[in-house]
Design a protein around this motif. Structure first.
Motif: not given
Length: 283
Positions: A165-193
Protein backbone atom coordinates in the motif's frame (compact mmCIF):
# COMPACT_ATOMS: atom_id res chain seq x y z
CA UNK A 1 -6.93 2.56 27.65
CA UNK A 2 -7.32 -0.08 24.94
CA UNK A 3 -3.98 -1.58 26.01
CA UNK A 4 -5.20 -1.81 29.62
CA UNK A 5 -8.49 -3.48 28.63
CA UNK A 6 -6.84 -5.94 26.27
CA UNK A 7 -4.01 -6.98 28.58
CA UNK A 8 -6.36 -7.21 31.57
CA UNK A 9 -8.68 -9.53 29.64
CA UNK A 10 -5.81 -11.68 28.36
CA UNK A 11 -4.23 -12.08 31.80
CA UNK A 12 -7.54 -13.41 33.15
CA UNK A 13 -7.78 -16.06 30.44
CA UNK A 14 -4.32 -17.27 29.45
CA UNK A 15 -1.26 -18.55 31.31
CA UNK A 16 1.47 -17.68 28.80
CA UNK A 17 3.42 -14.41 29.21
CA UNK A 18 1.92 -11.39 27.43
CA UNK A 19 4.45 -9.42 25.36
CA UNK A 20 3.50 -5.96 24.06
CA UNK A 21 5.25 -4.32 21.12
CA UNK A 22 4.40 -0.79 20.03
CA UNK A 23 6.04 2.16 18.32
CA UNK A 24 5.88 5.76 19.49
CA UNK A 25 5.15 7.45 16.17
CA UNK A 26 1.96 9.07 17.45
CA UNK A 27 3.41 9.87 20.88
CA UNK A 28 1.05 7.49 22.68
CA UNK A 29 3.53 4.63 23.06
CA UNK A 30 4.72 5.61 26.54
CA UNK A 31 1.15 5.71 27.83
CA UNK A 32 0.29 2.47 26.08
CA UNK A 33 3.22 0.70 27.76
CA UNK A 34 2.43 2.19 31.19
CA UNK A 35 -1.24 1.21 31.09
CA UNK A 36 -0.32 -2.29 29.90
CA UNK A 37 2.14 -2.59 32.79
CA UNK A 38 -0.55 -1.58 35.28
CA UNK A 39 -2.83 -4.22 33.73
CA UNK A 40 -0.21 -6.91 34.31
CA UNK A 41 1.66 -7.23 31.02
CA UNK A 42 4.84 -9.33 31.35
CA UNK A 43 7.08 -7.72 28.72
CA UNK A 44 7.09 -4.41 26.85
CA UNK A 45 9.54 -3.44 24.11
CA UNK A 46 11.54 -0.22 24.55
CA UNK A 47 14.61 1.40 23.01
CA UNK A 48 17.26 3.54 24.71
CA UNK A 49 16.40 7.23 24.34
CA UNK A 50 18.98 8.21 21.64
CA UNK A 51 17.37 5.77 19.20
CA UNK A 52 13.94 5.47 20.79
CA UNK A 53 10.60 7.24 20.20
CA UNK A 54 9.21 8.32 16.84
CA UNK A 55 8.91 5.30 14.58
CA UNK A 56 11.04 3.30 17.03
CA UNK A 57 9.85 1.92 20.37
CA UNK A 58 9.13 4.21 23.35
CA UNK A 59 12.25 5.20 25.28
CA UNK A 60 13.41 2.85 28.04
CA UNK A 61 14.52 5.34 30.67
CA UNK A 62 11.19 7.20 31.24
CA UNK A 63 9.34 3.94 31.89
CA UNK A 64 12.04 2.72 34.26
CA UNK A 65 11.87 6.06 36.14
CA UNK A 66 8.06 6.06 36.22
CA UNK A 67 7.91 2.60 37.81
CA UNK A 68 10.65 3.20 40.38
CA UNK A 69 9.31 2.24 43.82
CA UNK A 70 6.12 0.79 42.31
CA UNK A 71 5.25 -2.92 42.79
CA UNK A 72 6.15 -3.32 39.10
CA UNK A 73 9.54 -1.63 39.43
CA UNK A 74 11.77 -2.94 36.63
CA UNK A 75 14.83 -3.11 38.86
CA UNK A 76 16.93 -1.54 36.11
CA UNK A 77 19.63 0.95 37.11
CA UNK A 78 18.97 4.40 35.61
CA UNK A 79 22.62 5.43 35.99
CA UNK A 80 23.80 2.41 33.99
CA UNK A 81 21.12 3.07 31.38
CA UNK A 82 22.40 6.65 31.20
CA UNK A 83 25.92 5.39 30.49
CA UNK A 84 24.61 3.15 27.72
CA UNK A 85 22.53 6.01 26.30
CA UNK A 86 25.64 8.22 26.19
CA UNK A 87 27.35 5.65 23.98
CA UNK A 88 24.37 5.33 21.62
CA UNK A 89 23.87 9.11 21.49
CA UNK A 90 27.20 9.37 19.68
CA UNK A 91 26.11 6.64 17.27
CA UNK A 92 22.76 8.38 16.65
CA UNK A 93 24.54 11.67 15.91
CA UNK A 94 26.89 9.94 13.48
CA UNK A 95 23.98 8.22 11.71
CA UNK A 96 22.20 11.57 11.36
CA UNK A 97 25.30 13.27 9.96
CA UNK A 98 25.73 10.45 7.42
CA UNK A 99 22.07 10.70 6.43
CA UNK A 100 21.15 7.20 7.57
CA UNK A 101 18.89 8.42 10.37
CA UNK A 102 16.29 10.99 9.39
CA UNK A 103 15.19 13.28 12.26
CA UNK A 104 11.60 12.87 11.01
CA UNK A 105 11.46 9.27 12.18
CA UNK A 106 12.45 10.23 15.74
CA UNK A 107 9.80 12.92 16.10
CA UNK A 108 6.21 12.52 17.29
CA UNK A 109 3.68 12.89 14.46
CA UNK A 110 0.05 12.62 15.54
CA UNK A 111 -0.94 12.35 11.87
CA UNK A 112 -0.17 8.65 12.33
CA UNK A 113 -3.46 8.46 14.25
CA UNK A 114 -5.31 9.99 11.32
CA UNK A 115 -3.62 8.13 8.47
CA UNK A 116 -3.21 4.89 10.47
CA UNK A 117 0.37 4.44 9.24
CA UNK A 118 2.48 2.17 11.49
CA UNK A 119 6.04 3.10 12.42
CA UNK A 120 7.84 0.56 10.23
CA UNK A 121 5.82 1.61 7.22
CA UNK A 122 6.45 5.30 7.90
CA UNK A 123 10.23 4.96 8.12
CA UNK A 124 10.18 2.98 4.87
CA UNK A 125 8.18 5.76 3.16
CA UNK A 126 10.70 8.37 4.27
CA UNK A 127 13.53 6.21 2.92
CA UNK A 128 11.78 5.79 -0.46
CA UNK A 129 11.11 9.51 -0.77
CA UNK A 130 14.70 10.35 0.18
CA UNK A 131 16.03 8.01 -2.53
CA UNK A 132 13.72 9.69 -5.04
CA UNK A 133 14.80 13.14 -3.78
CA UNK A 134 11.13 13.90 -3.12
CA UNK A 135 10.98 14.38 0.65
CA UNK A 136 8.72 17.41 0.08
CA UNK A 137 6.00 14.96 -1.03
CA UNK A 138 5.84 13.33 2.43
CA UNK A 139 2.41 14.65 3.44
CA UNK A 140 1.05 14.11 -0.06
CA UNK A 141 1.92 10.44 0.31
CA UNK A 142 0.35 10.28 3.77
CA UNK A 143 -2.84 11.70 2.25
CA UNK A 144 -2.74 9.13 -0.53
CA UNK A 145 -2.29 6.07 1.72
CA UNK A 146 -5.90 5.96 3.04
CA UNK A 147 -7.19 6.25 -0.56
CA UNK A 148 -5.06 3.35 -1.79
CA UNK A 149 -5.94 1.24 1.23
CA UNK A 150 -9.67 1.81 0.68
CA UNK A 151 -9.40 0.93 -3.02
CA UNK A 152 -7.44 -2.22 -2.14
CA UNK A 153 -10.15 -3.46 0.23
CA UNK A 154 -8.61 -2.29 3.51
CA UNK A 155 -5.75 -4.82 3.78
CA UNK A 156 -4.10 -4.83 7.24
CA UNK A 157 -1.18 -2.40 7.46
CA UNK A 158 1.35 -5.03 8.45
CA UNK A 159 4.12 -6.53 6.34
CA UNK A 160 3.86 -7.31 3.47
CA UNK A 161 0.57 -5.58 2.64
CA UNK A 162 1.55 -2.37 4.44
CA UNK A 163 4.60 -2.00 2.20
CA UNK A 164 2.50 -2.72 -0.89
CA UNK A 165 0.00 0.00 0.00
CA UNK A 166 2.77 2.43 0.96
CA UNK A 167 4.88 1.84 -2.14
CA UNK A 168 1.85 2.25 -4.41
CA UNK A 169 0.95 5.51 -2.66
CA UNK A 170 4.50 6.79 -3.22
CA UNK A 171 4.34 5.88 -6.92
CA UNK A 172 0.91 7.47 -7.34
CA UNK A 173 2.25 10.75 -5.96
CA UNK A 174 5.62 10.74 -7.72
CA UNK A 175 4.20 9.76 -11.12
CA UNK A 176 1.60 12.53 -11.00
CA UNK A 177 -0.98 10.02 -12.20
CA UNK A 178 -2.59 7.39 -10.01
CA UNK A 179 -1.69 3.78 -10.90
CA UNK A 180 0.43 4.83 -13.88
CA UNK A 181 3.15 2.57 -12.48
CA UNK A 182 2.15 -0.61 -10.69
CA UNK A 183 4.67 -3.00 -9.03
CA UNK A 184 4.14 -6.74 -9.38
CA UNK A 185 3.30 -6.92 -5.67
CA UNK A 186 0.37 -4.53 -6.17
CA UNK A 187 -0.85 -6.63 -9.08
CA UNK A 188 -0.58 -9.76 -6.95
CA UNK A 189 -2.57 -8.19 -4.11
CA UNK A 190 -5.31 -6.91 -6.41
CA UNK A 191 -5.46 -10.24 -8.24
CA UNK A 192 -6.00 -12.08 -4.97
CA UNK A 193 -2.67 -13.85 -4.54
CA UNK A 194 -2.53 -12.63 -0.92
CA UNK A 195 -6.02 -13.93 -0.19
CA UNK A 196 -9.34 -12.18 0.23
CA UNK A 197 -9.22 -8.62 1.57
CA UNK A 198 -11.51 -7.55 4.44
CA UNK A 199 -13.57 -5.38 2.06
CA UNK A 200 -14.15 -5.71 -1.70
CA UNK A 201 -11.45 -4.25 -3.95
CA UNK A 202 -12.69 -1.41 -6.14
CA UNK A 203 -13.83 -2.82 -9.51
CA UNK A 204 -12.51 0.29 -11.24
CA UNK A 205 -9.06 -0.10 -9.71
CA UNK A 206 -8.96 -3.86 -10.31
CA UNK A 207 -9.77 -3.37 -14.00
CA UNK A 208 -7.20 -0.57 -14.31
CA UNK A 209 -4.46 -2.74 -12.79
CA UNK A 210 -5.35 -6.19 -14.15
CA UNK A 211 -6.92 -5.21 -17.47
CA UNK A 212 -8.83 -8.26 -18.71
CA UNK A 213 -7.06 -10.68 -16.36
CA UNK A 214 -9.45 -12.53 -14.05
CA UNK A 215 -8.94 -12.26 -10.27
CA UNK A 216 -8.41 -15.31 -8.09
CA UNK A 217 -11.58 -16.43 -6.32
CA UNK A 218 -10.31 -19.66 -4.73
CA UNK A 219 -7.63 -20.30 -2.11
CA UNK A 220 -4.50 -18.85 -3.80
CA UNK A 221 -2.19 -21.63 -2.59
CA UNK A 222 -4.33 -24.23 -4.43
CA UNK A 223 -3.07 -22.78 -7.71
CA UNK A 224 0.60 -23.30 -6.88
CA UNK A 225 2.47 -26.14 -8.56
CA UNK A 226 4.83 -28.32 -6.48
CA UNK A 227 8.27 -26.71 -6.69
CA UNK A 228 10.43 -28.52 -4.13
CA UNK A 229 12.18 -30.88 -6.54
CA UNK A 230 12.47 -28.17 -9.18
CA UNK A 231 14.26 -25.89 -6.71
CA UNK A 232 16.55 -28.70 -5.54
CA UNK A 233 17.48 -29.32 -9.16
CA UNK A 234 18.14 -25.64 -9.92
CA UNK A 235 20.61 -25.25 -7.03
CA UNK A 236 22.09 -28.76 -6.97
CA UNK A 237 25.61 -27.45 -7.58
CA UNK A 238 25.32 -25.19 -4.51
CA UNK A 239 23.10 -27.30 -2.24
CA UNK A 240 24.70 -28.02 1.15
CA UNK A 241 21.76 -28.09 3.56
CA UNK A 242 17.95 -28.06 3.60
CA UNK A 243 17.91 -24.39 4.55
CA UNK A 244 19.47 -23.57 1.17
CA UNK A 245 16.28 -24.77 -0.54
CA UNK A 246 14.14 -22.46 1.58
CA UNK A 247 16.50 -19.50 1.06
CA UNK A 248 16.38 -19.93 -2.70
CA UNK A 249 12.59 -20.37 -2.74
CA UNK A 250 12.10 -17.10 -0.86
CA UNK A 251 14.92 -14.97 -2.27
CA UNK A 252 16.25 -16.58 -5.47
CA UNK A 253 18.60 -13.80 -6.61
CA UNK A 254 20.01 -12.97 -3.18
CA UNK A 255 20.37 -16.65 -2.29
CA UNK A 256 22.19 -17.53 -5.51
CA UNK A 257 24.67 -14.69 -4.97
CA UNK A 258 25.23 -15.96 -1.43
CA UNK A 259 25.75 -19.54 -2.64
CA UNK A 260 28.32 -18.40 -5.20
CA UNK A 261 30.19 -16.34 -2.62
CA UNK A 262 30.13 -19.21 -0.14
CA UNK A 263 31.40 -21.62 -2.77
CA UNK A 264 34.16 -19.23 -3.87
CA UNK A 265 35.35 -18.75 -0.28
CA UNK A 266 35.31 -22.50 0.26
CA UNK A 267 37.29 -23.09 -2.92
CA UNK A 268 39.82 -20.45 -1.92
CA UNK A 269 40.23 -22.06 1.49
CA UNK A 270 40.61 -25.55 0.01
CA UNK A 271 43.16 -24.41 -2.55
CA UNK A 272 45.28 -22.63 0.07
CA UNK A 273 46.29 -25.93 1.70
CA UNK A 274 48.16 -29.01 0.51
CA UNK A 275 47.81 -32.42 2.10
CA UNK A 276 50.31 -35.24 2.41
CA UNK A 277 50.49 -38.20 4.73
CA UNK A 278 48.25 -37.45 7.72
CA UNK A 279 48.96 -33.72 7.88
CA UNK A 280 47.60 -30.58 6.22
CA UNK A 281 49.85 -27.54 5.99
CA UNK A 282 49.30 -24.01 4.64
CA UNK A 283 50.93 -23.42 1.28
Amino acid sequence: MDAYSLVDALKKRVKVPIHLHTHNTSGTGDMTNLMAVLAGVDIVDCALSPLGNGTAQPATEPLVASLKGHPRDTGLDLEKLSEAAKHFRQIAEKLMQEGHLDPKILNVDTNALIYQVPGGMLSNLISQLKQAKAEDKYYDVLNEIPNVRKEFGYPPLVTPTSQIVGTQAVMNVLMGERYKMVPKETRALVKGEYGKTPAPISDEIRKKILGGEEPITCRPADLLQPELEKIRSEIKEYLEQDEDVLSYALFPQVAEDFFKTRQAKKYALDSSTVSYADKTHPV
